[in-house]
Motif scaffolding. Structure first.
Motif, mmCIF file in Angstrom:
data_model
loop_
_atom_site.group_PDB
_atom_site.id
_atom_site.type_symbol
_atom_site.label_atom_id
_atom_site.label_comp_id
_atom_site.label_asym_id
_atom_site.label_seq_id
_atom_site.Cartn_x
_atom_site.Cartn_y
_atom_site.Cartn_z
ATOM 1 N N GLY A 73 0.782 -1.233 0.000
ATOM 2 C CA GLY A 73 0.000 0.000 0.000
ATOM 3 C C GLY A 73 0.809 1.275 0.000
ATOM 4 N N PHE A 74 2.114 1.174 -0.274
ATOM 5 C CA PHE A 74 2.962 2.358 -0.191
ATOM 6 C C PHE A 74 2.858 3.276 -1.405
ATOM 7 N N PHE A 75 2.117 2.862 -2.431
ATOM 8 C CA PHE A 75 1.880 3.747 -3.572
ATOM 9 C C PHE A 75 0.582 4.534 -3.413
ATOM 10 N N GLN A 76 -0.122 4.314 -2.294
ATOM 11 C CA GLN A 76 -1.409 4.954 -2.040
ATOM 12 C C GLN A 76 -1.285 5.954 -0.889
ATOM 13 N N SER A 77 -2.191 6.941 -0.875
ATOM 14 C CA SER A 77 -2.262 7.890 0.238
ATOM 15 C C SER A 77 -2.506 7.122 1.536
ATOM 16 N N PRO A 78 -1.860 7.514 2.640
ATOM 17 C CA PRO A 78 -1.127 8.761 2.880
ATOM 18 C C PRO A 78 0.368 8.664 2.594
ATOM 19 N N PHE A 79 0.795 7.589 1.928
ATOM 20 C CA PHE A 79 2.218 7.391 1.690
ATOM 21 C C PHE A 79 2.638 7.984 0.354
ATOM 22 N N SER A 80 3.914 8.243 0.231
ATOM 23 C CA SER A 80 4.501 8.647 -1.040
ATOM 24 C C SER A 80 5.917 8.102 -1.088
ATOM 25 N N ILE A 81 6.484 8.047 -2.278
ATOM 26 C CA ILE A 81 7.853 7.556 -2.403
ATOM 27 C C ILE A 81 8.686 8.536 -3.215
ATOM 28 N N THR A 82 9.968 8.538 -2.940
ATOM 29 C CA THR A 82 10.929 9.249 -3.770
ATOM 30 C C THR A 82 12.035 8.264 -4.121
ATOM 31 N N THR A 83 12.686 8.473 -5.222
ATOM 32 C CA THR A 83 13.768 7.586 -5.644
ATOM 33 C C THR A 83 15.046 8.377 -5.833
ATOM 34 N N GLU A 84 16.174 7.698 -5.625
ATOM 35 C CA GLU A 84 17.490 8.306 -5.804
ATOM 36 C C GLU A 84 17.600 9.636 -5.044
ATOM 37 N N THR A 85 17.196 9.613 -3.763
ATOM 38 C CA THR A 85 17.239 10.803 -2.919
ATOM 39 C C THR A 85 18.656 11.033 -2.397
ATOM 40 N N SER A 86 19.173 12.240 -2.577
ATOM 41 C CA SER A 86 20.517 12.567 -2.103
ATOM 42 C C SER A 86 20.488 12.887 -0.611
ATOM 43 N N VAL A 87 21.467 12.372 0.123
ATOM 44 C CA VAL A 87 21.589 12.674 1.547
ATOM 45 C C VAL A 87 23.051 12.985 1.865
ATOM 46 N N GLU A 88 23.246 13.699 2.964
ATOM 47 C CA GLU A 88 24.600 14.023 3.427
ATOM 48 C C GLU A 88 24.585 14.067 4.941
ATOM 49 N N ILE A 89 25.530 13.393 5.586
ATOM 50 C CA ILE A 89 25.648 13.455 7.033
ATOM 51 C C ILE A 89 27.100 13.709 7.395
ATOM 52 N N SER A 90 27.304 14.279 8.581
ATOM 53 C CA SER A 90 28.659 14.524 9.077
ATOM 54 C C SER A 90 28.712 14.157 10.543
ATOM 55 N N ASP A 91 29.928 13.859 11.044
ATOM 56 C CA ASP A 91 30.069 13.575 12.462
ATOM 57 C C ASP A 91 30.024 14.883 13.245
ATOM 58 N N GLU A 92 30.109 14.781 14.574
ATOM 59 C CA GLU A 92 29.946 15.963 15.422
ATOM 60 C C GLU A 92 30.983 17.038 15.127
ATOM 61 N N ASP A 93 32.182 16.640 14.763
ATOM 62 C CA ASP A 93 33.245 17.613 14.496
ATOM 63 C C ASP A 93 33.312 18.026 13.030
#
Length: 204
Positions: A73-93
């Motif tokens: 049911g993830f193609f139906q409301s209230p859900f949505s999907i995105t593909t190839e989503t860019s993310v970036e994380i860094s450590d505390e310093d």
């Protein structure tokens, strides 16, 4: 990025608490006969194709992942999907910055429900775990868990991460397309996580 490096740079810990991650196995919804027939079709398609050659990543998404997301049911409301989503994380310093792309991200009002990583069938499904955990650490919802779904077409692993003060995670054992009824548990777990996450979002 390895699990050891994630532990060293972000304090990530694997919890040994057996009650931390029960969503993939407890109180799972029952599947209809139609859903079970659909899963048998997915299994049949899988065996037909892998008997010829290993499924590449795009084949895994097309033949295995897309039908499962549809049935969950993830193609139906209230859900949505995105593909190839860019993310970036860094450590505390901010000495270490990691960039990457999520294969598929399931959202419910901007709440991350599932970070989905897929690999080709000849790769161990656990090869996707460090990458998925990196993406889950990006989620800023400290008071809510994030779930991941790892697959290579042959096997499936669920992951749960809770950030809190120290980020902790746990994972399921590998469920297999090739074992009787395990694909049914995969779909039931997907539906259960979606339902729980929806209620958390509505009530939170």
């Amino acid at each position: 990025m390895t699990l050891e490096e994630l532990q060293e740079n972000f304090g990530l810990q694997l919890t040994t608490d057996s009650q931390f991650f029960r969503e993939w196995q407890d109180d799972l919804p029952s599947l209809t006969d139609e859903e079970k027939r659909s899963l048998e079709r997915v299994r049949s398609n899988y065996f037909n194709l892998v008997n010829r050659r290993p499924l590449l990543e795009e084949g895994v998404k097309l033949v295995i992942l897309a039908p499962l997301l549809d049935l969950a049911g993830f193609f139906q409301s209230p859900f949505s999907i995105t593909t190839e989503t860019s993310v970036e994380i860094s450590d505390e310093d901010n000495d270490l910055i990691i960039r990457g792309r999520i294969d598929v991200l399931v959202l419910q009002q901007r709440f991350w429900i599932l970070v989905i990583e897929s690999k080709r069938t000849k790769f161990d499904v656990m090869a996707a775990l460090p990458q998925a955990l990196v993406y889950m650490l990006k989620n800023s919802q400290h008071d809510r868990p994030t779930f991941a779904f790892l697959l290579n077409g042959r096997e499936f692993v669920f992951v749960k991460l809770q950030k809190a003060n120290v980020p902790i995670y746990s994972r399921s054992y590998a469920l297999s397309t090739e074992k009787e009824n395990e694909l049914e548990q995969v779909l039931a777990a997907l539906k259960n996580i979606g339902n729980l996450s929806y209620h958390l979002s509505v009530n939170g």
